[in-house]
Design a protein around this motif. Structure first.
Motif, PDB file in Angstrom:
ATOM      1  N   CYS A  49       0.478  -1.164   0.413  1.00  0.00           N
ATOM      2  CA  CYS A  49      -0.054   0.345   0.041  1.00  0.00           C
ATOM      3  C   CYS A  49       0.794   1.513   0.011  1.00  0.00           C
ATOM      4  O   CYS A  49       1.578   1.179   0.883  1.00  0.00           O
ATOM      5  CB  CYS A  49      -1.084   0.401   1.154  1.00  0.00           C
ATOM      6  N   PRO A  50       0.660   2.114  -0.489  1.00  0.00           N
ATOM      7  CA  PRO A  50       1.552   2.740  -0.914  1.00  0.00           C
ATOM      8  C   PRO A  50       1.863   3.994   0.123  1.00  0.00           C
ATOM      9  O   PRO A  50       2.988   5.033   0.240  1.00  0.00           O
ATOM     10  CB  PRO A  50       1.495   4.002  -2.445  1.00  0.00           C
ATOM     11  N   TRP A  51       0.461   4.377   0.680  1.00  0.00           N
ATOM     12  CA  TRP A  51       0.077   5.401   1.743  1.00  0.00           C
ATOM     13  C   TRP A  51       0.441   4.873   3.339  1.00  0.00           C
ATOM     14  O   TRP A  51      -0.182   4.858   4.128  1.00  0.00           O
ATOM     15  CB  TRP A  51      -0.959   5.826   1.550  1.00  0.00           C
ATOM     16  N   GLY A  52       0.382   3.540   3.611  1.00  0.00           N
ATOM     17  CA  GLY A  52       0.596   3.015   4.186  1.00  0.00           C
ATOM     18  C   GLY A  52      -1.233   2.199   5.384  1.00  0.00           C
ATOM     19  O   GLY A  52      -1.241   2.214   6.374  1.00  0.00           O
ATOM     20  N   ALA A  53      -2.412   2.346   5.008  1.00  0.00           N
ATOM     21  CA  ALA A  53      -3.031   2.730   5.036  1.00  0.00           C
ATOM     22  C   ALA A  53      -3.543   1.125   5.349  1.00  0.00           C
ATOM     23  O   ALA A  53      -4.442   0.646   6.659  1.00  0.00           O
ATOM     24  CB  ALA A  53      -4.259   3.088   3.366  1.00  0.00           C
ATOM     25  N   ALA A  54      -3.287   0.121   4.491  1.00  0.00           N
ATOM     26  CA  ALA A  54      -3.409  -1.271   5.184  1.00  0.00           C
ATOM     27  C   ALA A  54      -2.587  -1.311   6.033  1.00  0.00           C
ATOM     28  O   ALA A  54      -0.807  -1.616   5.720  1.00  0.00           O
ATOM     29  CB  ALA A  54      -3.624  -1.807   3.722  1.00  0.00           C
ATOM     30  N   SER A  55      -2.448  -2.391   6.931  1.00  0.00           N
ATOM     31  CA  SER A  55      -1.835  -3.108   7.400  1.00  0.00           C
ATOM     32  C   SER A  55      -2.513  -3.885   8.047  1.00  0.00           C
ATOM     33  O   SER A  55      -3.215  -4.296   8.221  1.00  0.00           O
ATOM     34  CB  SER A  55      -1.180  -2.316   8.950  1.00  0.00           C
ATOM     35  N   LYS A  56      -1.426  -5.322   8.966  1.00  0.00           N
ATOM     36  CA  LYS A  56      -1.397  -6.083   9.692  1.00  0.00           C
ATOM     37  C   LYS A  56      -1.020  -5.755  11.210  1.00  0.00           C
ATOM     38  O   LYS A  56       0.235  -5.758  11.351  1.00  0.00           O
ATOM     39  CB  LYS A  56       0.433  -7.408   9.286  1.00  0.00           C
ATOM     40  N   GLN A  57      -1.300  -6.600  12.175  1.00  0.00           N
ATOM     41  CA  GLN A  57      -2.151  -6.251  13.623  1.00  0.00           C
ATOM     42  C   GLN A  57      -1.260  -7.471  13.729  1.00  0.00           C
ATOM     43  O   GLN A  57      -0.940  -8.105  13.295  1.00  0.00           O
ATOM     44  CB  GLN A  57      -3.350  -6.605  14.174  1.00  0.00           C
ATOM     45  N   LEU A  83      -7.284   6.105   0.080  1.00  0.00           N
ATOM     46  CA  LEU A  83      -7.309   7.405  -0.667  1.00  0.00           C
ATOM     47  C   LEU A  83      -8.162   6.594  -1.807  1.00  0.00           C
ATOM     48  O   LEU A  83      -8.618   7.097  -3.010  1.00  0.00           O
ATOM     49  CB  LEU A  83      -5.890   8.048  -1.218  1.00  0.00           C
ATOM     50  N   GLY A  84      -8.234   5.119  -1.583  1.00  0.00           N
ATOM     51  CA  GLY A  84      -8.691   3.780  -2.987  1.00  0.00           C
ATOM     52  C   GLY A  84      -8.633   4.009  -3.857  1.00  0.00           C
ATOM     53  O   GLY A  84      -9.341   3.377  -5.384  1.00  0.00           O
ATOM     54  N   ALA A 110      -6.541  12.631  -6.494  1.00  0.00           N
ATOM     55  CA  ALA A 110      -6.145  11.195  -6.038  1.00  0.00           C
ATOM     56  C   ALA A 110      -7.210  10.032  -6.254  1.00  0.00           C
ATOM     57  O   ALA A 110      -7.592   9.914  -7.076  1.00  0.00           O
ATOM     58  CB  ALA A 110      -5.994  11.297  -4.233  1.00  0.00           C
ATOM     59  N   GLY A 111      -7.312   8.626  -5.464  1.00  0.00           N
ATOM     60  CA  GLY A 111      -7.610   7.559  -5.356  1.00  0.00           C
ATOM     61  C   GLY A 111      -9.111   7.542  -5.939  1.00  0.00           C
ATOM     62  O   GLY A 111      -9.468   5.853  -6.028  1.00  0.00           O
ATOM     63  N   ASN A 112      -9.922   8.223  -5.448  1.00  0.00           N
ATOM     64  CA  ASN A 112     -11.454   8.631  -5.991  1.00  0.00           C
ATOM     65  C   ASN A 112     -12.141   7.288  -4.774  1.00  0.00           C
ATOM     66  O   ASN A 112     -12.575   6.458  -5.245  1.00  0.00           O
ATOM     67  CB  ASN A 112     -12.048   7.411  -7.634  1.00  0.00           C
ATOM     68  N   GLY A 113     -12.178   7.422  -3.133  1.00  0.00           N
ATOM     69  CA  GLY A 113     -12.503   6.611  -2.564  1.00  0.00           C
ATOM     70  C   GLY A 113     -11.867   6.208  -1.431  1.00  0.00           C
ATOM     71  O   GLY A 113     -10.493   6.523  -1.372  1.00  0.00           O
ATOM     72  N   VAL A 114     -12.758   5.150  -0.626  1.00  0.00           N
ATOM     73  CA  VAL A 114     -11.329   3.960   0.443  1.00  0.00           C
ATOM     74  C   VAL A 114     -12.266   2.368  -0.320  1.00  0.00           C
ATOM     75  O   VAL A 114     -13.219   2.688  -0.537  1.00  0.00           O
ATOM     76  CB  VAL A 114     -12.180   4.288   1.711  1.00  0.00           C
ATOM     77  N   MET A 115     -11.254   2.549  -0.065  1.00  0.00           N
ATOM     78  CA  MET A 115     -10.933   0.143  -0.133  1.00  0.00           C
ATOM     79  C   MET A 115     -11.514  -0.278   1.198  1.00  0.00           C
ATOM     80  O   MET A 115     -11.256  -0.175   2.458  1.00  0.00           O
ATOM     81  CB  MET A 115     -10.348  -0.258  -0.215  1.00  0.00           C
ATOM     82  N   TYR A 116     -12.523  -1.104   1.444  1.00  0.00           N
ATOM     83  CA  TYR A 116     -13.221  -2.229   2.702  1.00  0.00           C
ATOM     84  C   TYR A 116     -13.438  -3.428   2.082  1.00  0.00           C
ATOM     85  O   TYR A 116     -13.403  -4.098   0.941  1.00  0.00           O
ATOM     86  CB  TYR A 116     -14.601  -1.694   2.199  1.00  0.00           C
ATOM     87  N   LYS A 117     -12.761  -3.787   3.092  1.00  0.00           N
ATOM     88  CA  LYS A 117     -13.075  -5.756   3.046  1.00  0.00           C
ATOM     89  C   LYS A 117     -13.054  -6.202   4.371  1.00  0.00           C
ATOM     90  O   LYS A 117     -12.866  -5.435   5.462  1.00  0.00           O
ATOM     91  CB  LYS A 117     -11.795  -6.367   2.413  1.00  0.00           C
ATOM     92  N   CYS A 118     -13.487  -6.432   4.353  1.00  0.00           N
ATOM     93  CA  CYS A 118     -13.506  -8.472   6.242  1.00  0.00           C
ATOM     94  C   CYS A 118     -12.247  -7.435   7.128  1.00  0.00           C
ATOM     95  O   CYS A 118     -11.222  -7.492   7.119  1.00  0.00           O
ATOM     96  CB  CYS A 118     -13.464  -9.536   6.075  1.00  0.00           C
TER      97      CYS A 118
END
Ligand code: SF4
Ligand code: SF4
Ligand code: SF4
Length: 322
Positions: free
Chosen positions: A132-140, A153-154, A184-192
């Motif tokens: 993820c270029p922005w560090g928005a997705a991460s693993k706990q 940023l979607g 910019a990316g046009n939204g937000v990404m969503y998942k479980c």
């Protein structure tokens, strides 16, 4: 041996359903990640898990602002709008993080019908988070892979690098509206997000709790991997998720081979495959990856700061407006 949600916890020496808290604590103490095991021989496609996921997570779903900004150049990042199709439940969407795929066919002279709950597999080495270029997705540390909707940023990088293309975008929501609405990316990404907040409270994920047939089990990786292998041996079954994409924290066990199931299901946008998923990092130059990621961390921190400042501004504006 058949491993159910309840008898699994007996099996690992913890009693009852509330057992997830000790299970999670045990995983944390041992430095282990949490893994789910899905016994596909038990799923009847009743949909209770899908409904439970929606009920438990609806406060995380996007509430987009319309009309949407026009992107420049137009269609560079297409609008993805599921806000008027919130009831779609036969594929993944920003409002539906879990759906049931049904595979029917014949294998070794026997007819089969296998129902498969599908959602993010929570990879051990998730490309969505690593790239993820922005560090928005991460693993706990407990293995849960999440997307921070305050930073995302979607741009869909997570989706393009995910072997199953799991995350789904909703336009008209998120940081890009305040930063670069046309660029910019046009939204937000969503998942479980594996019900991370329920786990943090010592509960089990909503889909697991709601299942009347105890299809799913959750616990520390070493225990669940053993249970998956025991189940596969006892049922002459097959495992998916242990090695795919370098290993995931979701293990499916099925009496029918997964290449047969993959041929029998409908795949495409929002409907992930069940085929091979080689580890994209197996031959990756780890140093190159580190160099790539380093400047991103600073940028992500900057974005987080902007997001927090904007939240604070909003709060102050509301306060002043009282
Ligand atoms: S399945 Fe895809 S979205 Fe989920 S953790 Fe793995 S790479 Fe990320
Ligand atoms: S773990 Fe939670 S967010 Fe993920 S599919 Fe189950 S209920 Fe939905
Ligand atoms: S609630 Fe259980 S049986 Fe029903 S669809 Fe979900 S996993 Fe299958």
């Amino acid at each position: 041996m058949s491993v159910s949600r309840r008898n699994f916890f007996k099996y690992i020496g913890v009693a009852g359903l509330g057992a997830m808290l000790p299970g999670a604590a045990k995983a944390a103490e041992a430095g282990e990640e949490l893994v789910t095991l899905l016994d596909l021989s038990k799923c009847v496609a009743c949909g209770a898990c899908v409904d439970a996921c929606r009920d438990a997570n609806q406060n995380k779903y996007p509430e987009p602002i319309k009309p949407y900004p026009v992107m420049h150049p137009q269609d560079r990042v297409p609008v993805a709008d599921w806000s008027d199709k919130r009831n779609v439940d036969d594929r993944l969407t920003p409002y539906n993080w879990l759906f049931i795929q049904t595979a029917t066919g014949t294998w070794q002279g026997r007819d089969f019908e296998i129902n498969i709950p599908r959602r993010c597999l929570h990879c051990q080495n998730p490309p969505c988070a690593n790239l993820c270029p922005w560090g928005a997705a991460s693993k706990q540390v407990n293995g849960i892979v999440r997307i921070n909707d305050k930073i995302c940023l979607g741009g869909s990088k997570c989706k393009s690098v995910c072997p199953w293309h799991i995350p789904e975008r909703q336009t008209g929501v998120g940081l890009y509206l305040n930063l670069l609405p046309s660029l910019a990316g046009n939204g937000v990404m969503y998942k479980c997000d594996r019900c991370w907040n329920r786990i943090a409270e010592g509960k089990i994920p909503a889909c697991i709790e709601a299942c009347p047939f105890e299809v799913q089990t959750i616990g520390p990786r070493s225990e669940i991997v053993t249970a998956a292998h025991d189940l596969a041996v006892a049922t002459n079954g097959f495992i998916y998720g242990e090695h795919e994409n370098g290993g995931t924290n979701t293990l499916y066990v099925s009496p029918i081979p997964f290449d047969v199931l993959n041929e029998a299901i409908e795949t495409g946008p929002g409907r992930p495959h069940l085929g091979p998923a080689p580890d994209p990092f197996a031959f990756e130059d780890k140093l190159a990856l580190a160099v790539y990621a380093a400047p991103v961390a600073g940028l992500a921190a900057g974005l987080l700061h902007v997001a927090r400042s904007m939240n604070q501004d909003e709060k102050e504006e509301k306060h002043e407006g009282k």
